[in-house]
Design an enzyme around this catalytic site. Structure first.
Site: not given
Length: 192
Positions: A17, A92, A131, A137, A148
């Site tokens: 996005k 949202r 990623r 991360r 998520r």
């Protein structure tokens, strides 16, 4: 002067996005407005809003709709958004949808389209795990990423349905090379 272009982009975490929002906005000469970026900027600059948001997020809470609506309304009043914008990360909730409609109606405007990037969840999970590894991360485990995705589906499905009923939803295949996806989105947008 082309007609104003007022857009929203939807898509699950990892769908691209942010990347697509920036590219589409540049092609259409409108600002890409990310509520997440606005929050992060205010936190970094320790503004009044930033301190309020920082405390909310630090306690694990969600920024209330009233605060989010207020910052979006302020951002949409900037000169660069006069002839359109692309919202990323907002709305949202159904309350935010109603608030946005009211904000636009107050100025005699309405949305032109809502872009939904449709992606393969397993491919996106793989992309996000890669990623996470590259960026170190450690918190982005497959379980967290899938959670998520599930939260996104639960929260965003009603918004997509609302915009579908309103005749504004434009679903675009979000898989493939970045340039291909951008071209697909531009081609799918209603022509003014």
């Amino acid at each position: 002067m082309p007609a104003p272009t007022r857009l929203i982009i939807l898509g699950p975490p990892g769908a691209g996005k942010g990347t697509q929002a920036a590219r589409i906005a540049e092609r259409l000469s409108i600002p890409a407005i990310s509520t997440g970026d606005i929050f992060r900027s205010n936190i970094k600059n320790e503004t009044e809003l930033g301190l309020k948001v920082k405390d909310i997020l630090a306690s694990g809470g969600y920024v209330p709709d009233e605060v989010t609506n207020e910052i979006v309304e302020d951002r949409l009043s900037w000169d660069d958004a006069t002839h359109g914008f692309l919202l990323d990360g907002y709305p949202r909730t159904s309350g935010q949808v109603e608030a946005l409609d009211a904000m636009l109606a107050k100025h005699g405007h309405a949305l032109d389209a809502v872009i939904e990037l449709v992606v393969d969840e397993d491919a996106v999970v793989g992309r996000l795990l890669k990623r996470a590894e590259i960026e170190g991360r450690a918190d982005d485990t497959e379980e967290v990423i899938r959670e998520r995705q599930a939260i996104y589906r639960k929260e965003t499905a009603p918004l997509a349905a609302h915009y579908q009923l309103a005749g504004l939803l434009v679903q675009v295949d979000g898989m493939g090379e970045v340039d291909e996806v951008t071209d697909r989105v531009i081609a799918a947008l209603p022509q003014h």
